[in-house]
Write an enzyme that holds these catalytic residues in place. Sequence first.
Site, PDB file in Angstrom:
ATOM      1  N   ARG A  82       0.098  -2.616   0.339  1.00  0.00           N
ATOM      2  CA  ARG A  82       0.533  -3.619  -0.637  1.00  0.00           C
ATOM      3  C   ARG A  82       1.866  -3.224  -1.248  1.00  0.00           C
ATOM      4  NH1 ARG A  82      -3.641  -5.122  -5.339  1.00  0.00           N
ATOM      5  NH2 ARG A  82      -2.950  -3.091  -6.107  1.00  0.00           N
ATOM      6  N   LYS A 184       3.233  -6.804  -6.552  1.00  0.00           N
ATOM      7  CA  LYS A 184       2.967  -6.023  -7.760  1.00  0.00           C
ATOM      8  C   LYS A 184       4.292  -5.446  -8.241  1.00  0.00           C
ATOM      9  CE  LYS A 184      -0.865  -3.258  -9.405  1.00  0.00           C
ATOM     10  NZ  LYS A 184      -1.609  -4.330 -10.071  1.00  0.00           N
ATOM     11  N   GLU A 220      -4.629 -16.663 -12.068  1.00  0.00           N
ATOM     12  CA  GLU A 220      -5.235 -15.394 -12.489  1.00  0.00           C
ATOM     13  C   GLU A 220      -4.895 -15.087 -13.937  1.00  0.00           C
ATOM     14  OE1 GLU A 220      -3.605 -11.621 -11.269  1.00  0.00           O
ATOM     15  OE2 GLU A 220      -2.350 -12.638  -9.816  1.00  0.00           O
TER      16      GLU A 220
END
Length: 341
Positions: A82, A184, A220
């Site tokens: 990720r 992220k 989210e």
Amino acid sequence: MEKKNLDWANLGFAYMPTDYRYVANFKNGTWEEGALTADPNVTISECAGILHYCQEVFEGLKAYTTEDGHIVTFRPDLNAERMKDSARRLEMPPFPADRFLEAVDEVVKANTAWVPPYGSGATLYIRPYMFASSPVIGVKPAEEYQFRIFVTPVGPYFKGGVKPLTICVSDFDRAAPHGTGHIKAGLNYAMSLHAYVTAHTNGFDENMFPDPATRTCVEETGGANFLFVDRQGRIVIPKSDSILPSITRRSLVTVARDILGFSVEERPVKLAELDQFAECGVCGTAAVICPVGKVVDHGREICFDSGMEKMGPVVQKLYDTLTGIQMGRVEGPKGWIHTIL
Ligand SMILES: *Cc1c(COP(=O)(O)O)cnc(C)c1O
């Protein structure tokens, strides 16, 4: 290895410098060899790219002491992958996954004294991150980068018992369509802080961000992914390209489907259908899954059947199973637990 004399069970979620951290630099087109250092400070140019155009990505994972006394991490390969995806999206050189994994092990090993003991509820939080370290003034990607990992012990998330969250539907947007919501990066957090502070000022624990294009679907919270349970006992996961792919949420889906036998549906979830759900939780490394008791969508209040006192039965089962796997009490799918020591 003698442990540090800390009151493990009463630690919060705060930074505490530990003995060693890992540093590697990207220069002249390659990642140089990295090393551990005792110095917790970063020295960079006043014009470093991170300080002006925010080229930074990060990860978050934990090391756990298992019931039989090993120190393990949970699916660190997914964090490594990720972080590469995040870096590419910000035109940063991906840090090789094999080196990421070795570096995590190296830092944890060097800080064994800081790894909380089994049963304390505390864990060692691991924060890999990388940023543009060379000067940038005209807008373009930097030429040099630094990759670092530090670790810090953190207390049990549900210290003092489980308290279901009260969440508001935010008037702010977190992630633009075709933007950076799925990576992220610190930049996603910088722009969500105002929404977070506003929610707190208004008495809410967190935000539920709707999809910015239509503001009709659930995305989210800004730091954790939603999971719903309908009244037929099916698990429903919001689907959108701008949701950060939580490793915890993906793991809970596998646990639910393959170990516990639930049916799981991943699809867009409308704000309008929230009152059809019996349970709601938010998933992330920090808590694994934290129950949501109530969502307030402006004038409209949605109270989940599970109430404001405890986890609902399905969320509880998911929580128990996944934490059981992480702590070595329950056998998980092959490759999920990586033993460091
Ligand atoms: C890190 C993060 C999560 C949770 O992901 P995990 O891999 O489960 O820790 C969810 N949403 C956002 C925006 C995140 O940055």
